[in-house]
Design a protein around this motif. Structure first.
Motif, short mmCIF file in Angstrom:
data_model
loop_
_atom_site.label_atom_id
_atom_site.label_comp_id
_atom_site.label_asym_id
_atom_site.label_seq_id
_atom_site.Cartn_x
_atom_site.Cartn_y
_atom_site.Cartn_z
N LEU A 198 0.85 -1.18 0.00
CA LEU A 198 0.00 0.00 0.00
C LEU A 198 0.89 1.23 0.00
CD1 LEU A 198 -2.73 -1.02 2.64
CD2 LEU A 198 -2.85 -1.18 0.14
N ILE A 199 0.83 2.00 -1.07
CA ILE A 199 1.68 3.18 -1.20
C ILE A 199 0.93 4.39 -0.66
CG2 ILE A 199 3.02 4.62 -2.77
CD1 ILE A 199 4.01 1.73 -2.49
N HIS A 200 1.24 4.75 0.58
CA HIS A 200 0.66 5.95 1.20
C HIS A 200 1.55 6.32 2.39
CE1 HIS A 200 -2.12 8.58 3.42
NE2 HIS A 200 -2.61 8.85 2.23
N PRO A 201 1.76 7.63 2.63
CA PRO A 201 2.64 8.04 3.74
C PRO A 201 2.20 7.53 5.11
CG PRO A 201 2.23 9.89 2.28
CD PRO A 201 1.32 8.79 1.84
N SER A 202 0.91 7.27 5.30
CA SER A 202 0.43 6.82 6.62
C SER A 202 0.66 5.35 6.86
CB SER A 202 -1.07 7.12 6.75
OG SER A 202 -1.82 6.30 5.86
N VAL A 203 1.11 4.62 5.84
CA VAL A 203 1.33 3.17 5.95
C VAL A 203 2.80 2.90 6.22
CG1 VAL A 203 1.17 0.96 4.75
CG2 VAL A 203 -0.61 2.68 4.41
N SER A 204 3.09 2.12 7.25
CA SER A 204 4.47 1.79 7.60
C SER A 204 5.02 0.73 6.64
CB SER A 204 4.55 1.27 9.04
OG SER A 204 4.13 2.26 9.95
N ARG A 205 6.36 0.58 6.63
CA ARG A 205 6.99 -0.40 5.73
C ARG A 205 6.38 -1.79 5.93
NH1 ARG A 205 11.56 -1.90 6.71
NH2 ARG A 205 12.22 -2.56 4.66
N LEU A 206 6.35 -2.27 7.13
CA LEU A 206 5.64 -3.49 7.48
C LEU A 206 4.58 -3.08 8.50
CD1 LEU A 206 8.53 -6.11 7.78
CD2 LEU A 206 6.82 -5.90 5.97
N HIS A 207 3.36 -2.93 8.04
CA HIS A 207 2.31 -2.30 8.85
C HIS A 207 1.53 -3.32 9.67
CE1 HIS A 207 -0.22 1.38 9.38
NE2 HIS A 207 -1.05 0.45 9.84
N CYS A 208 1.04 -4.36 9.01
CA CYS A 208 0.24 -5.36 9.71
C CYS A 208 0.28 -6.67 8.93
CB CYS A 208 -1.21 -4.88 9.89
SG CYS A 208 -2.13 -4.64 8.35
N ILE A 209 -0.27 -7.71 9.54
CA ILE A 209 -0.41 -8.99 8.85
C ILE A 209 -1.86 -9.46 9.02
CG2 ILE A 209 1.99 -9.75 9.05
CD1 ILE A 209 1.19 -11.38 11.49
N ILE A 210 -2.33 -10.17 8.02
CA ILE A 210 -3.62 -10.87 8.10
C ILE A 210 -3.31 -12.33 7.83
CG2 ILE A 210 -5.89 -11.18 7.06
CD1 ILE A 210 -5.96 -8.23 6.41
N PHE A 211 -3.73 -13.20 8.73
CA PHE A 211 -3.34 -14.60 8.60
C PHE A 211 -4.47 -15.52 9.03
CE2 PHE A 211 -2.31 -13.06 12.76
CZ PHE A 211 -2.60 -14.09 13.64
N LEU A 212 -4.39 -16.75 8.54
CA LEU A 212 -5.39 -17.78 8.82
C LEU A 212 -4.92 -18.63 9.98
CD1 LEU A 212 -8.07 -19.11 7.80
CD2 LEU A 212 -6.61 -20.62 6.42
N HIS A 213 -5.79 -18.82 10.96
CA HIS A 213 -5.46 -19.66 12.11
C HIS A 213 -6.70 -20.41 12.54
CE1 HIS A 213 -3.72 -21.10 15.82
NE2 HIS A 213 -4.66 -20.50 16.53
N GLU A 214 -6.61 -21.76 12.48
CA GLU A 214 -7.71 -22.62 12.89
C GLU A 214 -9.02 -22.24 12.20
OE1 GLU A 214 -7.91 -22.78 17.13
OE2 GLU A 214 -6.01 -23.88 17.34
N GLY A 215 -8.92 -21.96 10.90
CA GLY A 215 -10.11 -21.71 10.11
C GLY A 215 -10.58 -20.27 10.07
N GLY A 216 -10.01 -19.39 10.90
CA GLY A 216 -10.44 -18.00 10.93
C GLY A 216 -9.29 -17.06 10.59
N PHE A 217 -9.64 -15.90 10.06
CA PHE A 217 -8.63 -14.90 9.74
C PHE A 217 -8.49 -13.88 10.87
CE2 PHE A 217 -9.05 -16.49 5.45
CZ PHE A 217 -7.78 -16.31 4.92
N PHE A 218 -7.25 -13.49 11.11
CA PHE A 218 -6.94 -12.52 12.16
C PHE A 218 -6.05 -11.42 11.59
CE2 PHE A 218 -7.90 -16.47 14.20
CZ PHE A 218 -8.50 -16.15 15.41
N VAL A 219 -6.13 -10.24 12.17
CA VAL A 219 -5.25 -9.14 11.80
C VAL A 219 -4.41 -8.77 13.01
CG1 VAL A 219 -7.01 -7.38 12.32
CG2 VAL A 219 -5.08 -6.82 10.82
N HIS A 220 -3.14 -8.53 12.77
CA HIS A 220 -2.20 -8.19 13.84
C HIS A 220 -1.39 -6.98 13.39
CE1 HIS A 220 0.88 -8.39 16.88
NE2 HIS A 220 1.82 -8.73 16.01
#
Length: 289
Positions: A198-220
């Motif tokens: 995501l190219i925007h000044p408010s977004v950090s180089r590594l901002h967040c992750i979205i991942f699958l765990h036990e069938g559900g998606f989580f954001v960190h």
């Protein structure tokens, strides 16, 4: 593909060329090396510099009295890079009072070897070789530890995806949403190393992750500067996602969606064979409200 951006004063071009030679093995490994000398005469230098900084995994500044005397050294682009947590390496090529420059709080990249500027080394090739090794090790930093270790502390609000269902992240951009299929593990940030860039000044180089765990998606959230929210609530640890959840990644607006099957997803997602997808977020097209 990793990207390195090199900033320097025209008077220091011989130093940049020496460094570029030592970066040849990285270039042959597929690393893209951009330098300020590639900005075409007559083009918008600020725009080119801003784009290079936004795309860089590492921004290398070759510092000298000539560079710190330029307007570029004190430009909004440099301050923006510092504010957005771009990885910046400072290499002092000639003696100067650089500690009062915007990046003066950063260490000389070769400080563990010597505080001397590279021009003062008995054999400058030693300095360039060590600097190239530092750049390589920085690029090769393992990102597999991005997944949080507190699995048992995840909240239980996530919506479980059935085997036939598919998940996507919809970015509200350019007057129409753009849906991106989510994998089991997705890095999101301004860095080209991210799965979703995501190219925007408010977004950090590594901002967040979205991942699958036990069938559900989580954001960190990865301790980003401007944070991540779900439905207006700040993400602190790892929060579960449900269909229709509204996310805000920095100032970029998105929605988490679940589709009944691959065909329904394919109808909404733009086809791509790329390992990563880049989205340029334009404030002028930001939805109102």
């Amino acid at each position: 593909m990793y990207r390195i951006g090199i900033l320097y004063a025209p008077a220091d071009e011989p130093y940049m060329l020496q460094l570029h030679k030592h970066l040849t093995p990285l270039i042959r490994d597929g690393v893209d090396v951009w330098h300020a000398g590639q900005i075409a005469a007559g083009s918008d230098r600020s725009a080119a510099l801003r784009a290079a900084i936004h795309h860089a995994d590492i921004l290398l500044v070759l510092v000298s009295a000539d560079y710190i005397s330029t307007n570029e050294c004190y430009s909004n682009e440099i301050y923006g890079a510092l504010a957005s947590h771009t990885k910046i390496l400072v290499a002092v090529v000639r003696s100067c009072d650089w500690r009062h420059a915007p990046f003066g709080h950063l260490p000389h990249a070769l400080h563990k070897e010597s505080d001397n500027p590279i021009s003062a080394w008995t054999n400058p090739d030693d300095a360039w070789a060590k600097l190239a090794a530092i750049i390589r090790s920085t690029l090769e930093e393992d990102t597999t530890d991005l997944t949080p270790t507190f699995i048992d502390k995840y909240d239980n609000r996530s919506e479980r995806c059935r085997p036939h269902e598919r998940a996507a992240l919809e970015i509200a951009n350019h007057h129409r949403p753009r849906a991106i299929q989510l994998r089991e593990f997705n890095t999101i940030g301004r860095s080209s190393r991210s799965n979703i860039t995501l190219i925007h000044p408010s977004v950090s180089r590594l901002h967040c992750i979205i991942f699958l765990h036990e069938g559900g998606f989580f954001v960190h959230d990865l301790r980003s500067r401007h944070g991540t929210t779900i439905n207006g609530r700040k993400v602190k640890l790892a929060d579960g996602l449900r269909h229709g959840d509204e996310l805000r990644i920095g100032n970029v607006e998105a929605r988490f969606l679940i589709f009944n099957d691959q065909s329904a997803l394919s109808a909404a997602v733009e086809p791509t064979n790329e390992s990563s997808i880049e989205v340029v977020w334009d404030d002028a097209t930001q939805p109102s409200g």
